[in-house]
Write a protein that holds these residues in place. Structure first.
Motif, PDB file in Angstrom:
ATOM      1  N   GLY A 169     -10.617  -0.793 -17.314  1.00 50.55           N
ATOM      2  CA  GLY A 169      -9.899  -1.315 -15.855  1.00 50.55           C
ATOM      3  C   GLY A 169      -9.977  -2.808 -16.212  1.00 50.55           C
ATOM      4  N   GLY A 179      -5.802  -9.892 -15.176  1.00 53.10           N
ATOM      5  CA  GLY A 179      -6.432 -10.042 -13.817  1.00 53.10           C
ATOM      6  C   GLY A 179      -7.692 -10.056 -13.809  1.00 53.10           C
ATOM      7  N   SER A 202       3.234   3.473 -14.318  1.00 47.86           N
ATOM      8  CA  SER A 202       2.115   2.249 -14.869  1.00 47.86           C
ATOM      9  C   SER A 202       1.416   2.340 -13.692  1.00 47.86           C
ATOM     10  CB  SER A 202       3.038   1.240 -15.033  1.00 47.86           C
ATOM     11  OG  SER A 202       3.146   0.397 -13.648  1.00 47.86           O
ATOM     12  N   SER A 203       1.256   2.685 -12.000  1.00 47.39           N
ATOM     13  CA  SER A 203       0.561   2.649 -11.344  1.00 47.39           C
ATOM     14  C   SER A 203      -0.727   3.658 -11.513  1.00 47.39           C
ATOM     15  CB  SER A 203       0.603   2.717 -10.128  1.00 47.39           C
ATOM     16  OG  SER A 203       1.738   3.919  -9.460  1.00 47.39           O
ATOM     17  N   ARG A 234     -11.398 -10.176 -12.962  1.00 44.41           N
ATOM     18  CA  ARG A 234     -12.865  -9.518 -13.425  1.00 44.41           C
ATOM     19  C   ARG A 234     -13.587  -9.418 -12.491  1.00 44.41           C
ATOM     20  NH1 ARG A 234     -15.592  -6.687 -19.325  1.00 44.41           N
ATOM     21  NH2 ARG A 234     -15.955  -4.974 -18.592  1.00 44.41           N
ATOM     22  N   ARG A 246      -6.033   3.387  -9.700  1.00 46.74           N
ATOM     23  CA  ARG A 246      -5.965   4.069  -8.700  1.00 46.74           C
ATOM     24  C   ARG A 246      -6.822   5.493  -8.109  1.00 46.74           C
ATOM     25  NH1 ARG A 246      -0.248   6.073  -6.200  1.00 46.74           N
ATOM     26  NH2 ARG A 246      -0.149   4.670  -6.810  1.00 46.74           N
ATOM     27  N   ARG A 263     -13.378   0.138  -6.870  1.00 48.98           N
ATOM     28  CA  ARG A 263     -13.204  -0.685  -6.774  1.00 48.98           C
ATOM     29  C   ARG A 263     -12.860  -2.160  -7.282  1.00 48.98           C
ATOM     30  NH1 ARG A 263      -8.600   0.045  -7.261  1.00 48.98           N
ATOM     31  NH2 ARG A 263      -7.718   0.831  -6.358  1.00 48.98           N
ATOM     32  N   PRO A 283      -9.901  -2.559 -10.287  1.00 46.39           N
ATOM     33  CA  PRO A 283      -9.418  -3.538  -9.386  1.00 46.39           C
ATOM     34  C   PRO A 283      -7.618  -3.146  -9.626  1.00 46.39           C
ATOM     35  CG  PRO A 283     -10.243  -5.293 -10.515  1.00 46.39           C
ATOM     36  CD  PRO A 283     -10.939  -4.085 -11.293  1.00 46.39           C
ATOM     37  N   SER A 284      -7.106  -2.415 -10.042  1.00 46.09           N
ATOM     38  CA  SER A 284      -5.893  -2.427 -10.513  1.00 46.09           C
ATOM     39  C   SER A 284      -5.891  -0.289 -10.280  1.00 46.09           C
ATOM     40  CB  SER A 284      -5.527  -2.272 -11.024  1.00 46.09           C
ATOM     41  OG  SER A 284      -5.639  -1.820 -12.913  1.00 46.09           O
ATOM     42  N   ALA A 331      -5.412  -4.037 -17.374  1.00 43.26           N
ATOM     43  CA  ALA A 331      -5.074  -5.135 -16.843  1.00 43.26           C
ATOM     44  C   ALA A 331      -6.043  -6.339 -16.825  1.00 43.26           C
ATOM     45  CB  ALA A 331      -5.924  -5.453 -15.306  1.00 43.26           C
TER      46      ALA A 331
END
Length: 327
Positions: free
Chosen positions: A243, A250, A5-6, A252, A34, A27, A31-32, A247
């Protein structure tokens, strides 16, 4: 949740693009995601300025170090160094077709030597506890048979590699520039899908030609993830939108919040001696397709403005209405 998942949303390693400053900007947008470094050769790490190549901001996690090389021992030493530096993954470049890497017998050339690549993977795995992954093409020159890439991946799978980032094109080693190699060889998404079917417990990440949010969503469902290349650089809003999808719960940042965070980062880095043209390189496409895009790029690329205004040139561009981006 999938063990892969990452890797659901990744930003590709891009020479002269994804330095630590560009990655910091990415980033803020996702935020999530890779993030991957530019390809760093083993020689540059073992005989050059290692901190210059390896330093990164803690906010970049998860971040992967991409290595270029073909000697198992040298790659193992560099992989160990990357882990000690704090990277979350070591990625071996088996896809770059440039003349420079061909002279060094690494990059896409390695696809012709799967046993050597397997030895390189094993050597790195033996000295680190973080994932060792591979980024590769689907074939070389005119060989577009699925069997070529299936056998390549199979050899590395037997060596213990479990994450494969497939640029869904062949690499043409003679006659095409790196730019042409990103555009001319036909995309073969179906062959990437076949890799997932043949290696169901491996992570298969799709790279190449991904510019549309809906297309990316489709391939995120069909495979283990997608990797954006130039789309993340030229159209950062695509990365931001993905992004948010990856997420949804998460935090934003709004465009203004991204700006303020990056402006503070620029001030600090410039105070440490980093030139503004380097700091701004990764954000020049932030207004792509919107009013003021040309002025934004021109102002942030103007040596006279950079010298006269310093970091404030970025705020000047924003406050001139060039930064009022849609959320």
């Amino acid at each position: 949740m999938s063990v892969f998942s990452s890797w659901r949303l990744c930003v590709a390693p891009m020479i002269d693009v994804t330095d630590r400053h560009c990655r910091y900007f990415h980033r803020l947008l996702a935020p999530s995601a890779r993030l991957y470094t530019e390809m760093v050769t083993t020689g540059a790490l073992l005989h050059g300025d290692a901190p210059r190549h390896l330093d990164f901001d803690p906010a970049e996690h998860p971040v992967a170090l991409q290595l270029g090389g073909c000697e198992p021992e040298a790659l193992a030493r560099c992989a160990r160094l990357g882990e000690q530096w704090g990277y979350d993954e070591i990625n071996l470049n088996c896809g770059c077709p440039s003349e420079r890497v061909q002279k060094g017998a690494f990059g896409a050339c390695l696809m012709a030597e799967p046993r050597l690549v397997a030895d390189c993977i094993k050597a790195m795995q033996d000295v680190v506890d973080i994932p060792v992954t591979v980024k590769h093409r689907l074939g070389l020159d005119a060989d577009t048979s699925y069997g070529f890439v299936r056998d390549f991946v199979g050899t590395l799978y037997e060596a213990g590699c479990r994450v494969f980032i497939a640029h869904a094109r062949n690499a043409v080693l003679k006659g095409l520039s790196p730019k042409d190699n990103r555009q001319i060889p036909p995309l073969r998404y179906d062959d990437v899908l076949k890799l997932k079917q043949d290696f169901p417990d491996a992570g298969v990440i799709l790279n190449g030609g991904l510019t549309d949010v809906q297309d990316c969503q489709h391939w995120m469902r069909a495979l283990d993830g997608v990797m954006l290349g130039r789309a993340a650089w030229h159209h950062p809003e695509t990365l931001s939108a993905l992004g948010a999808l990856v997420a949804p719960d998460g935090a934003r940042k709004s465009p203004d919040e991204v700006f303020e965070a990056f402006f503070s980062y620029v001030q600090a880095q410039h105070g440490n001696g980093v030139p503004l043209n380097i700091l701004f390189r990764g954000i020049l496409g932030w207004r792509a397709g919107q009013p003021g895009a040309r002025q934004w790029r021109r102002l942030l690329s103007d040596p006279k403005a950079l010298k006269a205004q310093g970091p404030q040139v970025l705020r000047h561009a924003w406050e001139q209405g060039l930064g009022a981006l849609a959320t």
